[in-house]
Design an enzyme around this catalytic site. Sequence first.
Site: not given
Ligand code: UT7
Length: 338
Positions: A119, A261, A291
């Site tokens: 990225c 980004h 993204n």
């Molecule tokens: O170019 C660089 C590329 N990558 C990035 O920039 C990614 C950077 N990270 C992020 O943007 C965020 O960490 C995410 C959007 C990927 C995830 O958001 P988060 O607020 O960090 O969520 P999390 O991983 O802490 O997950 C929270 C909950 C989990 O459930 P439990 O364990 O609390 O029951 C996940 O299983 O949300 C769940 N979850 C979802 N639920 C519905 C994870 N993905 C999804 C989804 N839909 N798509």
Amino acid sequence: MTEKQKNQLGVLLVGSGSATPMQKITNDQLALRVDTSDEWIRTRTGISERKILGKDQSFVEMCSIAGLQAISMAGWKPETIELIILATSTPDDLFGSAAKVQSAIGAKNAVAFDLTAACSGFLFALVTGAQYLRNGSMKRILVIGADQLSSWVDWDDRKSCVLFGDGAGAVAVESSDNKDHLIGFKLRSDGSRGDCLTLGKTKEFQSIVQQNNFQIGNFDSIQMNGQEVYKFAVREVPAILDELLKMHHIDSSSLDWLLLHQANKRIIDAVATRFKIPKSKVLSNLAFYGNTSAATIPLMLDEAVRDKRIKSNDLIATSGFGAGLSWGAALIKWHGPI
Ligand code: UT7
């Protein structure tokens, strides 16, 4: 110009272009495949839909459209381009796609190569290309940032598949002996933290003959520890931007635009808040594309140039970050056609 730059030529961004696929996939559509919802995706990421390359268009065609738009805005003939750098992690061909774009756009005098920095790729490529202009060895270059991550996403992994889309953006850049619009930059890599975001080869081996074997050329889907990448971004992006601004004695209040980004709206908002940059100066089109990796910065730049938000001489702070880990920031001014 700084003292150091006085004996060097300047760099001007004189054209921009972009292309995204026709095929659109909304959050609601994704929820038909994985356990997610429009509400979750929008509130956690800011993404509403993404564009995905289907059967009707190839990666090289998408890059070529973006490139042609940029050189058309610049008023260049394709044969006057001396270098094409294609920043991508997802070429059509592991030997490179830049030469295919060079041929497709008729830039027959240009040398062309791919550059991979995930990225951060567009920023790394812009800075790399600028060196050829600064030292006088080239006059006109085309920098393209493009990715087709849809081919490498596990479409059954809700933690990552909701984030990514495909796209391409390009800038036409030329040297100048009286102005320099690449005011400064800083680039960083840290491979020791790279495991939190990978698109790596599978560890499968087969025998060649007797005790000799080889690693099969297959790649895993994208593996991401979202929280680790998030923490990395909200720590490193403000730090590198801060360093850059201080180095050039620029206060964030004098920026016209913040162009980060486009990975997550919460990351963009956190950086804007840290520098007290009002929403009206923050560029974001993440909602419509997700993204798009190396494409996000030039895709957003082109949109804002074409709808006339960005004007000639506007000061833009930009920052890319992602796999590697890699990150960087640059202070640029948009110039536009000469
Ligand atoms: O170019 C660089 C590329 N990558 C990035 O920039 C990614 C950077 N990270 C992020 O943007 C965020 O960490 C995410 C959007 C990927 C995830 O958001 P988060 O607020 O960090 O969520 P999390 O991983 O802490 O997950 C929270 C909950 C989990 O459930 P439990 O364990 O609390 O029951 C996940 O299983 O949300 C769940 N979850 C979802 N639920 C519905 C994870 N993905 C999804 C989804 N839909 N798509």
